[in-house]
Design a protein around this motif. Structure first.
Motif, PDB file in Angstrom:
ATOM      1  N   ALA A  45       4.782   8.303   4.006  1.00  0.00           N
ATOM      2  CA  ALA A  45       5.449   8.123   5.351  1.00  0.00           C
ATOM      3  C   ALA A  45       5.837   9.032   6.060  1.00  0.00           C
ATOM      4  O   ALA A  45       5.691   9.248   7.147  1.00  0.00           O
ATOM      5  N   PHE A  91       2.151   5.256   5.191  1.00  0.00           N
ATOM      6  CA  PHE A  91       2.653   4.029   4.460  1.00  0.00           C
ATOM      7  C   PHE A  91       1.840   3.330   4.352  1.00  0.00           C
ATOM      8  O   PHE A  91       2.187   2.927   2.440  1.00  0.00           O
ATOM      9  N   LEU A 125       6.932   4.525   1.335  1.00  0.00           N
ATOM     10  CA  LEU A 125       7.827   5.660   2.161  1.00  0.00           C
ATOM     11  C   LEU A 125       7.807   7.248   2.350  1.00  0.00           C
ATOM     12  O   LEU A 125       8.288   7.802   3.207  1.00  0.00           O
TER      13      LEU A 125
END
Length: 439
Positions: A359, A415, A356
């Motif tokens: 990303a 991600f 995360l």
């Protein structure tokens, strides 16, 4: 016979506030050093790049003003183009482009000298950090204002046809073109440029202390931000190696050097976006004009005879099959970023957290790349109603990223790379891990 030592004189008392005054002067000096280094770095790179491009041959001593205009655009400023041709004609145009080689040189210089006084300190108060930012911003705006005021010049242009030039002189309609920096917008964008730069530099540097209220964010922001910064610099380094090889092995070395000194990151970072599946929309005039870009890219932009063209992996590979190497390079770069993010993160972070973080960092990086690689250049001449500011005597060059596609694919790639990089880093000792005690 020994003589007794002379009585010691009491140390002179320091005037009240002397220490505070000394500290204040030192902080202002630090800010001045950062600003001066950034402006000088940008001017030097701009001078060398424009000299390689042949801009030193511009008439009427326009070269210093062109250098100033290049620095203005490098910090996000706006350059307006206008002119006239007596009572029978007018010229008009505009330029929006960021020479990222110049930008990068100034950004590195400002960031390094801004952070230097803060290194190796355990903590920095929020008030102190904001004070340093404010002082740097004041001096930065003053320096940019001086450069913006110097970024103006007017000179005569030729239409390329002797008859039309003679007709213009006979009618008192000799076309002239001038450019000047729009001071207000330039100062606004320059201030935003500086604040974003200092925020990124502070977020990336592990040796720069953060205020206590921000310490909880450093483990979730710094590793991924640093990893993406490494990716951007790696792409610039690869582009530099390729550019030098091209300059040494093919003709027009001066043109290649000019591109490297003015727009290397523009091309290199577009390569990252295209390798991840992103795209740009571009348009160039139907007339044959020289584009300072690689041949496959120029061929794509010229495909529709002046109409819009899509610049992506498919269109590039149609002209040069080696474009698929951009995919391999982008995949390897993001996987390396995922590994670096995990290694520099605390050991208790989970795989999905690394994914995360990367990303978000990759999406923001691609957003910035898309915004900074925007190009819009337009110039035209209307003489007795002929030309209409963009036909035979003018043209338009545009290039803009498809931001939703670029940012979305950047987030998806980040991600996946963050998750895989975290898995690969699970076998490597991470920050915060200790050896298990012997049985």
């Amino acid at each position: 016979m020994s003589h007794p030592p002379p009585p010691s004189r009491p140390a002179p008392e320091r005037a009240p506030g002397t220490g505070a005054l000394s500290h204040e002067l030192r902080v202002w000096w630090d800010a001045l050093a950062a600003v001066a280094a950034g402006i000088v770095a940008m001017i030097v790179v701009a001078v060398l790049g424009l000299w390689a491009a042949g801009a030193d041959a511009l008439p009427s001593g326009a070269f210093p003003a062109v250098v100033a205009a290049t620095v203005v655009t490098a910090v996000g400023g706006t350059v307006e183009v206008s002119g006239g041709a007596g009572f029978v004609g007018r010229t008009s145009g505009g330029l929006v482009v960021v020479p990222l080689s110049v930008t990068l040189a100034g950004a590195v210089a400002v960031a390094v000298l801004f952070l230097l006084p803060l290194r190796h300190r355990a903590v920095a108060g929020g008030t102190e950090l904001l004070g340093r930012v404010a002082r740097t911003a004041v001096l930065w705006l003053l320096a940019v204002l001086i450069v913006a005021l110097a970024a103006r010049h007017t000179f005569r242009i030729s239409l390329g046809e002797d008859f039309i030039d003679e007709l213009g002189e006979a009618l008192g309609a000799t076309p002239t073109v001038g450019f000047r920096a729009a001071v207000g917008p330039t100062l606004g964008y320059a201030l935003l440029w500086l604040l974003v730069l200092l925020a990124i530099a502070t977020a990336v540097s592990r040796k720069t202390p953060l205020p206590s209220r921000l310490l909880r964010f450093q483990d979730s922001v710094r590793p991924a931000a640093f990893a993406m910064l490494v990716v951007l610099f790696a792409y610039v380094a690869i582009g530099l190696i390729v550019g030098v090889a091209v300059a040494l092995s093919r003709g027009h070395a001066d043109r290649t050097v000019a591109v490297l000194l003015l727009g290397l990151p523009n091309l290199a970072w577009m390569g990252l976006g295209i390798g991840l599946g992103g795209a740009w929309e571009g348009q160039v005039p139907a007339a044959d004009i020289g584009l300072p870009v690689p041949k496959p890219l120029a061929a794509v932009l010229r495909e529709n005879d002046g109409g819009p063209a899509t610049l992506d992996l498919a269109s590039l590979s149609a002209h040069d099959g080696r474009a698929w190497l951009l995919v391999l390079l982008a995949v390897l770069a993001l996987l390396a970023a995922g590994f670096v993010t995990a290694v520099r993160s605390p050991a208790d972070r989970r795989h999905w957290q690394h994914a995360l973080q990367l990303a978000v960092a990759a999406a923001l990086t691609l957003l910035v790349i898309g915004l900074l690689t925007h190009v819009e250049a337009r110039f035209g001449l209307s003489l007795l109603g002929i030309g209409d500011l963009g036909d035979d005597f003018g043209g338009e060059v545009t290039l803009q990223a498809q931001l939703p596609r670029l940012v979305g694919l950047g987030a998806l790639g980040g991600f996946l790379a963050g998750f895989l990089g975290s898995l690969a880093a699970s076998r490597v000792r991470r920050r915060g891990e200790v050896d298990a005690p012997p049985a």
